[in-house]
Design an enzyme around this catalytic site. Sequence first.
Site, PDB file in Angstrom:
ATOM      1  N   HIS A 178     -56.659  -0.401  13.983  1.00 45.79           N
ATOM      2  CA  HIS A 178     -57.090  -1.612  13.270  1.00 45.79           C
ATOM      3  C   HIS A 178     -56.114  -2.003  12.170  1.00 45.79           C
ATOM      4  O   HIS A 178     -55.296  -1.204  11.724  1.00 45.79           O
ATOM      5  CB  HIS A 178     -58.462  -1.363  12.642  1.00 45.79           C
ATOM      6  CG  HIS A 178     -58.386  -0.372  11.507  1.00 45.79           C
ATOM      7  ND1 HIS A 178     -58.237   0.982  11.708  1.00 45.79           N
ATOM      8  CD2 HIS A 178     -58.387  -0.543  10.164  1.00 45.79           C
ATOM      9  CE1 HIS A 178     -58.169   1.605  10.550  1.00 45.79           C
ATOM     10  NE2 HIS A 178     -58.241   0.704   9.589  1.00 45.79           N
ATOM     11  N   ASP A 238     -56.556  -3.427   8.272  1.00 50.33           N
ATOM     12  CA  ASP A 238     -57.657  -3.425   7.309  1.00 50.33           C
ATOM     13  C   ASP A 238     -58.220  -4.834   7.063  1.00 50.33           C
ATOM     14  O   ASP A 238     -57.470  -5.783   6.842  1.00 50.33           O
ATOM     15  CB  ASP A 238     -57.198  -2.814   5.976  1.00 50.33           C
ATOM     16  CG  ASP A 238     -56.943  -1.318   6.106  1.00 50.33           C
ATOM     17  OD1 ASP A 238     -57.519  -0.692   7.017  1.00 50.33           O
ATOM     18  OD2 ASP A 238     -56.155  -0.783   5.299  1.00 50.33           O
ATOM     19  N   HIS A 242     -53.249   0.733  12.365  1.00 49.89           N
ATOM     20  CA  HIS A 242     -53.285   2.182  12.186  1.00 49.89           C
ATOM     21  C   HIS A 242     -54.601   2.764  12.671  1.00 49.89           C
ATOM     22  O   HIS A 242     -55.573   2.049  12.913  1.00 49.89           O
ATOM     23  CB  HIS A 242     -53.039   2.549  10.711  1.00 49.89           C
ATOM     24  CG  HIS A 242     -54.022   1.930   9.758  1.00 49.89           C
ATOM     25  ND1 HIS A 242     -53.932   0.617   9.347  1.00 49.89           N
ATOM     26  CD2 HIS A 242     -55.113   2.435   9.133  1.00 49.89           C
ATOM     27  CE1 HIS A 242     -54.930   0.352   8.514  1.00 49.89           C
ATOM     28  NE2 HIS A 242     -55.669   1.426   8.367  1.00 49.89           N
ATOM     29  N   ARG A 249     -57.547   4.984  -1.839  1.00 50.60           N
ATOM     30  CA  ARG A 249     -56.887   3.781  -1.290  1.00 50.60           C
ATOM     31  C   ARG A 249     -57.027   2.597  -2.226  1.00 50.60           C
ATOM     32  O   ARG A 249     -58.126   2.312  -2.713  1.00 50.60           O
ATOM     33  CB  ARG A 249     -57.506   3.419   0.056  1.00 50.60           C
ATOM     34  CG  ARG A 249     -56.803   2.235   0.712  1.00 50.60           C
ATOM     35  CD  ARG A 249     -57.451   1.858   2.028  1.00 50.60           C
ATOM     36  NE  ARG A 249     -58.117   0.582   1.901  1.00 50.60           N
ATOM     37  CZ  ARG A 249     -58.883   0.037   2.839  1.00 50.60           C
ATOM     38  NH1 ARG A 249     -59.106   0.683   3.969  1.00 50.60           N
ATOM     39  NH2 ARG A 249     -59.448  -1.124   2.662  1.00 50.60           N
TER      40      ARG A 249
HETATM   41  C1  OGA Z   1     -57.940   3.298   5.694  1.00 53.97           C
HETATM   42  C2  OGA Z   1     -57.787   4.062   6.927  1.00 53.97           C
HETATM   43  C3  OGA Z   1     -57.026   6.153   7.831  1.00 53.97           C
HETATM   44  C4  OGA Z   1     -57.008   7.583   7.437  1.00 53.97           C
HETATM   45  O1  OGA Z   1     -58.091   3.925   4.639  1.00 53.97           O
HETATM   46  O2  OGA Z   1     -57.875   2.073   5.765  1.00 53.97           O
HETATM   47  O3  OGA Z   1     -57.837   3.493   7.989  1.00 53.97           O
HETATM   48  O4  OGA Z   1     -56.316   8.353   8.128  1.00 53.97           O
HETATM   49  N1  OGA Z   1     -57.549   5.362   6.791  1.00 53.97           N
HETATM   50  O5  OGA Z   1     -57.693   7.936   6.479  1.00 53.97           O
HETATM   51 MN    MN Z   2     -57.704   1.295   7.657  1.00 56.97          MN
END
Ligand code: OGA
Ligand code: MN
Length: 300
Positions: free
Chosen positions: A104, A106, A269, A285
């Site tokens: 995806h 974000d 990702h 994040r």
């Molecule tokens: C995010 C996500 C992936 C991870 O924080 O947006 O997709 O590996 N994380 O934690």
């Molecule tokens: Mn993500």
Amino acid sequence: MNQPIAFASAPLGHHLMGVDIAAGVSDAQFAAIDAAFNRYGVIVLRNQRLTPEQHIAFGRRFGPTERYGIASYLLPGHPEIFVVSNIIEDGKPIGMADAGRAWHSDMCYVTNPPRCSLLYALEVPRESNGEPLGDTCFASTQAAYDALPYDMKQRIEGLKVRNSYAASVERKARLKRDRGGEFSQEERQKVHEKFPDVLHPLVRTHPVTGRKCLYVSEGLSAAIDGLERSESDELIAELLAHMMKPEFVYRHRWCEGDLVMWDNCSSIHIAISDFSPEQRRRMHRTTILNESSAVPGVFA
Ligand code: OGA
Ligand code: MN
């Protein structure tokens, strides 16, 4: 899991050396980081020691911060930080445990999706032999676009994709039901009201570099506007399969202190969930908006 960390030719996942964010980043150094970021779409800054304030301040140099929608997963005292974690404290999860389990970009389900996200690793789950678990894979949507055959580029030009948070929640609800859980009509209604479906260009032009990028997220991109259901499903599946080819993918193996930044237009990702609840994982994040230059999507 013993998979290669990165392909030598990976078009993304560029490691920048010699940056110590906590010690201060000059304007010249920032310009170099920003340029590398725009070029590669995913950059890695290792060995950082960041307080939440330093993390937020660094993120703000790329644009305004966005608050994530689920209040209980925001870091107490620092709502700009969204906690991704499987840790339970006092009976409550401190963050989202199952973030990003499908490919995806974000918040692709809002009209003005964020420019980028910065994920900082505080605790990384490990095997008993010390090998890290819980990698994150990234795919370059711009390299994938460039590599499409000419006919496919012609076919998808001008198409719009319907991104739907509700569709992904419905999918999770089905999984929950399969495990004997319930997802009420009221919960369903709330999701639809909070995040109505949006239409975005299937091929996005990057607001900074002008490069064309495929904008498809697994489970969130519910349909291509104007196509028959079966044709739409097939096209989405075909584009996703193309984007996941090893030559477009960088797999990040985390270490505490890593800061990984990704561009939500030129990459997608996925989190690899290969660790168990006792193996602690804790990441912070920040999510950064586009200043204003991006062409926003529209409500469908
Ligand atoms: C995010 C996500 C992936 C991870 O924080 O947006 O997709 O590996 N994380 O934690
Ligand atoms: Mn993500």
